[in-house]
Design a protein around this motif. Structure first.
Motif, PDB file in Angstrom:
ATOM      1  N   GLN A  55       0.831  -1.203   0.000  1.00 61.50           N
ATOM      2  CA  GLN A  55       0.000   0.000   0.000  1.00 61.50           C
ATOM      3  C   GLN A  55       0.874   1.265   0.000  1.00 61.50           C
ATOM      4  N   LEU A  56       2.030   1.155   0.644  1.00 60.29           N
ATOM      5  CA  LEU A  56       2.969   2.276   0.663  1.00 60.29           C
ATOM      6  C   LEU A  56       3.554   2.510  -0.738  1.00 60.29           C
ATOM      7  N   ILE A  57       3.932   1.425  -1.396  1.00 58.79           N
ATOM      8  CA  ILE A  57       4.477   1.512  -2.763  1.00 58.79           C
ATOM      9  C   ILE A  57       3.448   2.140  -3.702  1.00 58.79           C
ATOM     10  N   LYS A  58       2.167   1.767  -3.516  1.00 59.55           N
ATOM     11  CA  LYS A  58       1.107   2.237  -4.416  1.00 59.55           C
ATOM     12  C   LYS A  58       0.867   3.745  -4.321  1.00 59.55           C
ATOM     13  N   LYS A  59       1.463   4.379  -3.313  1.00 64.59           N
ATOM     14  CA  LYS A  59       1.286   5.824  -3.181  1.00 64.59           C
ATOM     15  C   LYS A  59       2.266   6.630  -4.042  1.00 64.59           C
ATOM     16  N   HIS A  60       3.256   5.955  -4.661  1.00 68.27           N
ATOM     17  CA  HIS A  60       4.295   6.721  -5.368  1.00 68.27           C
ATOM     18  C   HIS A  60       3.755   7.528  -6.560  1.00 68.27           C
ATOM     19  N   PRO A  61       2.687   7.091  -7.278  1.00 68.07           N
ATOM     20  CA  PRO A  61       2.160   7.964  -8.342  1.00 68.07           C
ATOM     21  C   PRO A  61       1.577   9.271  -7.792  1.00 68.07           C
ATOM     22  N   VAL A  62       0.918   9.181  -6.628  1.00 72.18           N
ATOM     23  CA  VAL A  62       0.330  10.379  -6.022  1.00 72.18           C
ATOM     24  C   VAL A  62       1.432  11.331  -5.570  1.00 72.18           C
ATOM     25  N   TRP A  63       2.431  10.778  -4.884  1.00 67.03           N
ATOM     26  CA  TRP A  63       3.525  11.622  -4.407  1.00 67.03           C
ATOM     27  C   TRP A  63       4.282  12.260  -5.574  1.00 67.03           C
ATOM     28  N   GLY A  64       4.506  11.496  -6.629  1.00 67.12           N
ATOM     29  CA  GLY A  64       5.198  12.037  -7.800  1.00 67.12           C
ATOM     30  C   GLY A  64       4.404  13.140  -8.463  1.00 67.12           C
ATOM     31  N   SER A  65       3.095  12.939  -8.581  1.00 66.90           N
ATOM     32  CA  SER A  65       2.219  13.949  -9.195  1.00 66.90           C
ATOM     33  C   SER A  65       2.202  15.220  -8.371  1.00 66.90           C
ATOM     34  N   GLN A  66       2.143  15.065  -7.056  1.00 66.97           N
ATOM     35  CA  GLN A  66       2.128  16.240  -6.178  1.00 66.97           C
ATOM     36  C   GLN A  66       3.443  17.015  -6.270  1.00 66.97           C
ATOM     37  N   ALA A  67       4.539  16.301  -6.386  1.00 65.85           N
ATOM     38  CA  ALA A  67       5.843  16.969  -6.484  1.00 65.85           C
ATOM     39  C   ALA A  67       5.941  17.789  -7.768  1.00 65.85           C
ATOM     40  N   LEU A  68       5.434  17.224  -8.878  1.00 66.12           N
ATOM     41  CA  LEU A  68       5.520  17.922 -10.164  1.00 66.12           C
ATOM     42  C   LEU A  68       4.496  19.045 -10.273  1.00 66.12           C
ATOM     43  N   ALA A  69       3.399  18.945  -9.529  1.00 67.32           N
ATOM     44  CA  ALA A  69       2.342  19.965  -9.602  1.00 67.32           C
ATOM     45  C   ALA A  69       2.841  21.329  -9.150  1.00 67.32           C
ATOM     46  N   LEU A 102       6.937  21.586 -15.228  1.00 66.11           N
ATOM     47  CA  LEU A 102       6.507  20.192 -15.378  1.00 66.11           C
ATOM     48  C   LEU A 102       5.092  19.900 -14.874  1.00 66.11           C
ATOM     49  N   LYS A 103       4.399  20.908 -14.363  1.00 67.88           N
ATOM     50  CA  LYS A 103       3.093  20.623 -13.762  1.00 67.88           C
ATOM     51  C   LYS A 103       2.088  20.072 -14.775  1.00 67.88           C
ATOM     52  N   HIS A 104       2.256  20.417 -16.082  1.00 68.98           N
ATOM     53  CA  HIS A 104       1.297  19.942 -17.079  1.00 68.98           C
ATOM     54  C   HIS A 104       1.405  18.435 -17.310  1.00 68.98           C
ATOM     55  N   ILE A 105       2.530  17.806 -16.870  1.00 67.50           N
ATOM     56  CA  ILE A 105       2.634  16.350 -17.039  1.00 67.50           C
ATOM     57  C   ILE A 105       2.378  15.617 -15.722  1.00 67.50           C
ATOM     58  N   SER A 106       2.032  16.364 -14.662  1.00 66.07           N
ATOM     59  CA  SER A 106       1.829  15.713 -13.359  1.00 66.07           C
ATOM     60  C   SER A 106       0.671  14.715 -13.395  1.00 66.07           C
ATOM     61  N   LYS A 107      -0.369  15.029 -14.194  1.00 69.89           N
ATOM     62  CA  LYS A 107      -1.526  14.122 -14.244  1.00 69.89           C
ATOM     63  C   LYS A 107      -1.158  12.794 -14.910  1.00 69.89           C
ATOM     64  N   TYR A 108      -0.194  12.841 -15.839  1.00 68.58           N
ATOM     65  CA  TYR A 108       0.223  11.595 -16.492  1.00 68.58           C
ATOM     66  C   TYR A 108       0.904  10.670 -15.480  1.00 68.58           C
ATOM     67  N   ILE A 109       1.639  11.286 -14.545  1.00 69.29           N
ATOM     68  CA  ILE A 109       2.323  10.496 -13.511  1.00 69.29           C
ATOM     69  C   ILE A 109       1.296   9.882 -12.555  1.00 69.29           C
ATOM     70  N   LEU A 110       0.256  10.655 -12.236  1.00 68.08           N
ATOM     71  CA  LEU A 110      -0.766  10.192 -11.290  1.00 68.08           C
ATOM     72  C   LEU A 110      -1.445   8.912 -11.782  1.00 68.08           C
ATOM     73  N   TYR A 111      -1.670   8.803 -13.095  1.00 67.40           N
ATOM     74  CA  TYR A 111      -2.492   7.700 -13.629  1.00 67.40           C
ATOM     75  C   TYR A 111      -1.696   6.606 -14.338  1.00 67.40           C
ATOM     76  N   HIS A 112      -0.358   6.589 -14.222  1.00 63.01           N
ATOM     77  CA  HIS A 112       0.386   5.626 -15.045  1.00 63.01           C
ATOM     78  C   HIS A 112       0.269   4.179 -14.550  1.00 63.01           C
ATOM     79  N   HIS A 113      -0.317   3.961 -13.358  1.00 64.45           N
ATOM     80  CA  HIS A 113      -0.558   2.583 -12.893  1.00 64.45           C
ATOM     81  C   HIS A 113      -2.039   2.215 -12.940  1.00 64.45           C
ATOM     82  N   GLU A 114      -2.848   3.033 -13.609  1.00 63.61           N
ATOM     83  CA  GLU A 114      -4.252   2.665 -13.800  1.00 63.61           C
ATOM     84  C   GLU A 114      -4.344   1.605 -14.886  1.00 63.61           C
ATOM     85  N   ARG A 115      -5.374   0.749 -14.789  1.00 60.11           N
ATOM     86  CA  ARG A 115      -5.580  -0.310 -15.771  1.00 60.11           C
ATOM     87  C   ARG A 115      -6.790   0.015 -16.634  1.00 60.11           C
ATOM     88  N   TRP A 116      -6.792  -0.522 -17.847  1.00 59.59           N
ATOM     89  CA  TRP A 116      -7.873  -0.250 -18.796  1.00 59.59           C
ATOM     90  C   TRP A 116      -9.230  -0.700 -18.245  1.00 59.59           C
TER      91      TRP A 116
END
Length: 732
Positions: free
Chosen positions: A359-373, A378-392
């Motif tokens: 569960q801790l590992i799964k937070k890294h997209p959120v933390w990465g997105s927040q850092a870039l925001a 780079l804030k315009h690509i922060s949303k791409y980082i947030l969702y890169h572990h989402e599944r179809w």
């Protein structure tokens, strides 16, 4: 009017007083003078006549004085009227000047508003390329300056003036004309200048281009122009023209406006350069952060770059815009940046993760997105980082979104990330083979991965020549030349002793070095943007050139000997090498190298002409000469002196290799050659066996020589005399 009645009253009063006084005193005086009535009547008559004359004179003097006063007053009134009229005219002139000033002020206000709009849009225009921006700037300048009928704007690159756009003049003709920068008036000066020749010194332009200029340019009576400078270098010029039939002339305010346009253009070019520097700084900064992450996470070594390269390749295959391809690349580079906040013990754990650790590992997209925001860049690509572990299918994290609700760039990174993870070694498993990884992507198409993205990804990586490194799009660079170090390339390009041109996909010259220009006797502006066939290819070599072009189009290299012609039509014998290269924005171009072999041909002719002399030198009985093939060691030829020394016939010597004559071992030969090199000697001490079996110590002098396009060793052999050699060493 008051003065008029006063004068009139004075005259009447004076006349009345004098009249009464005369009557009273004259009669009394006559009575004193005579008592005779008859004499009294005679004197009375004279008195009446005298009275008439006296009063007439008096009235004349009074009236004359009054008239003179009237004339004087009238003159003063006329003077006052003239002054008043002059004041009135001056006032009217001032009113007209004020009206004109108000009109100019309104006009300047409108120009000022237009300039403000231009400046406020500069950040938007910064996305334009130089040509689009200068074209827009010229149209605005002609619109703002009412006296300007025509205009033109051009770039100056590598000393060549290239027309970008024109108003009124024929830009289609002008675009095909390239002129030397030195053909421009005041080409290296600062300031605003005027000319009656379009700002161009037509006398300095080649005659063959002058007619084209006359066709393209409308007749003018005046041209106002200014250079665009960046860092003390002239990068372009804006020129405004007044039509020949116009009565207008450039005003001082227009010069100020043109100066503002030049300043704006200079700012644009400076912004462009700053933007490039900012991009390079961003690249370096992100690369440094990724290196920190790679140290932090032992499993991410090279992973971020691999994902970035793969993702950019898929984005390009999907036909995304250049900006989106660049964004995809950088999103791939920083997609795991949030792992910096995950404890090292969890990140590099060898065994299976606990639920809490997972569960801790799964937070890294959120933390990465927040850092870039929080990053302006780079804030315009922060949303791409947030969702890169989402599944179809919606079973991913952190939000569980699915399908097209997942940003396209995130969909791409998800596939690239999974692929590189499968193909990398982990502590708990070995890397999957390419076939196994392909099968995993195929099996999870539509569940874990977007079907469209998965298909393009499979299409990309299924190629036999696929390589992650080769798939990388050079998104980090905004260079407009070749995709390798620009400074180093420029140095090699210009310093080369061969004629080199870079061609675009249509085989038009976009760059040439000075050696090429000298070889074919051209100026740089005469060859740029022209088809290579129109520059150096004679008619009889047209078909040959077409074959060469087809070869490089298909990715093959050309290596041939032929001839081309210079600007005067004289033939130049050349060797030609050609191969495809990658230009900016992924476009294909071609690199062509011409080497002038006329001298080699002359040398060959001289060699064949002097063959008799050479044979006379070779065929002697005093100097021992061997010709050796350095690749095989085979004796190719031997002269009579060699036959006498070795005791074998020429045929027997030609059947031998030099290793059969030289008695030293390969190690000894190598040691001798290294010793000669260390002592800067061009001779070697060997031991040669004669036909009789005797071993002779010899000195061998070897030099390379070309025969029939192959290099051989020309070896002169001397019997070694130790005493003579020792004596020579002592003398030296």
């Amino acid at each position: 009017m008051k003065n008029f009645f006063k004068e009139e009253n004075k005259i009447i009063i004076i006349y009345v007083i004098i009249g009464f006084a005369w009557i009273y005193f004259s009669d009394r005086l006559l009575l004193v003078l005579t008592g005779d009535l008859e004499q009294f009547n005679i004197l009375q008559s004279f008195k009446g006549a005298f009275y008439v004359l006296a009063t007439a004179v008096l009235l004349y003097l009074l009236i004359k004085r009054y008239a003179d006063n009237l004339k004087e007053q009238k003159s003063e009134v006329n003077s006052l009227n003239e002054e008043l009229t002059a004041y009135n005219e001056e006032l009217l002139a001032m009113n007209e000047e004020l009206d004109q000033s108000l009109d100019e002020l309104n006009e300047l206000n409108e120009k000022f508003i237009s300039m403000i709009n231009l400046v406020s849009d500069l950040d938007k225009q910064n996305n334009l390329d130089q040509v689009e921006f200068l074209s827009h700037l010229l149209k605005q300048a002609v619109q703002i300056v009412p006296e300007a009928d025509y205009g033109k704007v051009y770039l100056i690159e590598d000393g060549v003036c290239r027309f970008v756009d024109a108003v009124g003049h024929d830009i289609e003709i002008l675009k095909n004309l390239k002129i030397d920068q030195k053909s421009l008036f005041h080409y290296d000066e600062k300031g605003i200048f005027t000319s009656e020749q379009y700002s161009i010194n037509l006398d300095k332009i080649p005659r063959k281009h002058q007619e084209e200029f006359e066709k393209a340019l409308k007749e003018i009576k005046d041209s106002l122009f200014i250079n665009i400078n960046v860092n003390e270098s002239v990068v372009g010029r804006i020129s405004l023209d007044i039509a020949a039939e116009s009565s207008a002339k450039f005003r001082d305010t227009t010069k100020k406006v043109l100066q503002s346009f030049a300043t704006l253009a200079s700012s644009f070019f400076a912004f462009k350069r700053f933007d490039k520097l900012q991009g390079e700084f961003t690249k370096e900064l992100i690369s440094s952060i990724i290196q920190i992450l790679e140290i932090y996470d032992s499993y991410t070594k090279g992973h971020s770059e691999n994902v970035a390269n793969l993702a950019a390749g898929v984005a390009e295959k999907l036909g995304l815009s250049r900006k989106m391809v660049v964004d995809t690349y950088w999103a791939g580079m920083v997609h795991d940046i949030g792992k910096l906040l995950v404890p090292v013990s969890v990140l590099n754990k060898k065994g299976r993760l606990t639920e809490e650790e997972y569960q801790l590992i799964k937070k890294h997209p959120v933390w990465g997105s927040q850092a870039l925001a929080d990053s302006a860049v780079l804030k315009h690509i922060s949303k791409y980082i947030l969702y890169h572990h989402e599944r179809w299918d919606g079973s991913g994290y952190p939000e569980g979104v699915k399908g097209d609700r997942i940003p396209l760039v995130s969909q791409i990174i998800a596939v690239a990330d999974a692929w590189d993870a499968m193909r990398s070694e982990r502590s708990y498993r070995k890397p999957l083979t390419k076939e196994e990884a392909l099968a995993e992507i195929e099996n999870n198409r539509g569940s874990q991965f977007s079907p469209e993205v998965a298909d393009k990804f499979l299409e990309l990586v299924s190629k036999d020549n696929f390589s992650i490194k080769n798939s990388a799009i050079d998104s980090r660079s905004s260079k407009s030349s070749l995709s390798f170090n620009e400074d180093y390339f420029e140095y090699l390009f210009e310093e080369s002793a061969e004629g080199i041109v870079v061609l675009d996909s249509e085989f038009r010259i976009i760059k040439s070095n000075q050696y090429f220009l000298d070889m074919f006797d051209y100026q740089r502006y005469e060859v740029l943007d022209r088809h290579i066939k129109d520059v150096v290819v004679p008619g009889e070599k047209s078909d040959e050139t077409e074959k060469f072009m087809e070869l490089v189009k298909s990715g093959e290299r050309v290596n041939a000997r032929s001839f081309r012609e210079d600007s005067s039509g004289e033939k130049v014998e050349v060797s030609i090498q050609g191969f495809p290269i990658s230009l900016a924005r992924g476009k294909t171009g071609y690199y062509i190298i011409y080497q002038d072999i006329s001298e080699f041909r002359d040398l060959e002719r001289k060699y064949f002409n002097s063959q008799q002399k050479y044979r006379a030198l070779f065929e002697n009985e005093d100097i021992i000469i061997l010709i050796i093939d350095p690749e095989t060691g085979q004796v190719v030829d031997a002269n009579p002196a060699a036959e006498n020394f070795y005791g074998w016939s020429r045929t027997e010597l030609k059947s031998k290799k030099i290793s059969e004559i030289n008695c030293l071992s390969p190690a000894e030969i190598k040691a001798e050659m290294e010793n000669a090199k260390a002592n800067n000697k061009n001779r070697f001490l060997f031991k040669h066996q004669l036909a009789s079996g005797e071993i002779k110590e010899v000195e061998v002098y070897s030099q390379p020589i070309n025969f029939s396009e192959k290099e051989y060793l020309y070896s002169i052999v001397h019997e070694y005399n130790k005493k003579a050699a020792r004596k020579a060493e002592l003398v030296n």
